[in-house]
Design an enzyme around this catalytic site. Structure first.
Site, PDB file in Angstrom:
ATOM      1  N   GLN A  87     -15.719  -5.031   7.989  1.00  0.00           N
ATOM      2  CA  GLN A  87     -14.589  -4.465   7.254  1.00  0.00           C
ATOM      3  C   GLN A  87     -15.056  -3.829   5.947  1.00  0.00           C
ATOM      4  O   GLN A  87     -14.261  -3.206   5.244  1.00  0.00           O
ATOM      5  CB  GLN A  87     -13.566  -5.568   6.949  1.00  0.00           C
ATOM      6  CG  GLN A  87     -13.002  -6.238   8.199  1.00  0.00           C
ATOM      7  CD  GLN A  87     -12.142  -7.432   7.838  1.00  0.00           C
ATOM      8  OE1 GLN A  87     -10.998  -7.271   7.400  1.00  0.00           O
ATOM      9  NE2 GLN A  87     -12.677  -8.628   8.012  1.00  0.00           N
ATOM     10  N   ASN A  88     -16.329  -4.016   5.627  1.00  0.00           N
ATOM     11  CA  ASN A  88     -16.859  -3.546   4.352  1.00  0.00           C
ATOM     12  C   ASN A  88     -17.233  -2.068   4.412  1.00  0.00           C
ATOM     13  O   ASN A  88     -17.668  -1.569   5.441  1.00  0.00           O
ATOM     14  CB  ASN A  88     -18.084  -4.371   3.958  1.00  0.00           C
ATOM     15  CG  ASN A  88     -17.745  -5.845   3.795  1.00  0.00           C
ATOM     16  OD1 ASN A  88     -16.600  -6.192   3.524  1.00  0.00           O
ATOM     17  ND2 ASN A  88     -18.725  -6.705   3.971  1.00  0.00           N
ATOM     18  N   HIS A 105     -13.523   0.240   8.404  1.00  0.00           N
ATOM     19  CA  HIS A 105     -12.744   0.863   7.332  1.00  0.00           C
ATOM     20  C   HIS A 105     -13.463   2.015   6.654  1.00  0.00           C
ATOM     21  O   HIS A 105     -13.079   2.435   5.565  1.00  0.00           O
ATOM     22  CB  HIS A 105     -12.342  -0.203   6.299  1.00  0.00           C
ATOM     23  CG  HIS A 105     -11.469  -1.274   6.874  1.00  0.00           C
ATOM     24  ND1 HIS A 105     -11.475  -2.576   6.420  1.00  0.00           N
ATOM     25  CD2 HIS A 105     -10.579  -1.234   7.904  1.00  0.00           C
ATOM     26  CE1 HIS A 105     -10.615  -3.292   7.137  1.00  0.00           C
ATOM     27  NE2 HIS A 105     -10.064  -2.494   8.034  1.00  0.00           N
TER      28      HIS A 105
END
Length: 233
Positions: A87-88, A105
């Site tokens: 998600q980083n 993301h």
């Protein structure tokens, strides 16, 4: 054939490299409300503020270095066919040596046209207000903001469906749709979760490691070594 493993990572794994997450304490991200800097509405309202915010994030990421948790996951590639779904928006997994990383993301080092989600351009310096893509539209960070769809979620779920082992490292499992990816795992496979504050997840075969990522990943690596050895014997 190596066993397939997927690791879902979140902000907690990069926090120990000095990259803060807005969910850590006061609900602010480096002093900003998320709605001010990480939504399409914010971009339309104040693009200069949004660009300033991501320019700061880009500088922070460039100055950060991978930590022992990133290195530990890269080490797992010696044992398993590893895919990291993160998600980083930083590149610390890649810099630590991981070869297959899916960024749900987006990436802080990519930008795109307002009108074209597919064509990405590398950005290492600051983005400036008014900069335009070749198609004539304004350039924006190639980040999936809150209130936007996550194009990579289908590909990530497909990879997880094929995994022989699955782990979660450094995520609170509150941001959807990423938080729902654990439910795409096949029944009965070994599951692991590593976080200094474990989220409330109730699944069979789940090994809980309540430690910071830098410590917990080392334990995870040892557990995976033992399990893979049993699987292959």
């Amino acid at each position: 054939m190596k066993k397939k493993m997927v690791v879902l990572t979140g902000a907690g794994i990069s926090a120990e490299s000095g990259l803060r997450t807005f969910r850590d304490s006061d609900g602010l991200w480096e002093g900003y409300e998320v709605t001010e800097v990480a939504t399409p509405r914010a971009w339309k309202k104040n693009p200069s503020l949004v660009l300033d915010f991501y320019n700061m994030r880009r500088r922070d990421v460039a100055a950060a270095t991978p930590n022992a948790a990133h290195a530990g996951l890269a080490e797992l590639e010696k044992l398993v066919d590893l895919t990291i779904v993160t998600q980083n928006i930083d590149d610390l997994h890649e810099r630590a040596g991981s070869s297959k990383v899916m960024h749900l993301h987006g990436s802080i080092f990519r930008m795109r046209s307002d009108d074209d989600e597919e064509t990405l351009y590398e950005i290492r310096d600051d983005m400036m207000p008014g900069d335009k893509a070749p198609d004539g539209s304004f350039l924006r960070p190639a980040i999936v903001w809150f209130e936007e769809a996550v194009p990579m979620i289908g590909m990530a779920s497909a990879v997880i469906e094929e995994a022989d082992l699955f782990a979660i490292v450094g995520t609170s499992l509150v941001v959807y749709p990423a938080a729902g990816l654990i439910h795409y795992t096949r029944p009965g496979i070994p599951l692991f979760i590593v976080d200094k504050k474990l989220p409330d997840v109730r699944l069979n075969n789940l090994v809980r490691i309540e430690k910071p990522a830098t410590e917990g990943v080392q334990e995870l690596v040892q557990l995976v070594k033992a399990i893979v050895g049993e699987m292959e014997s």
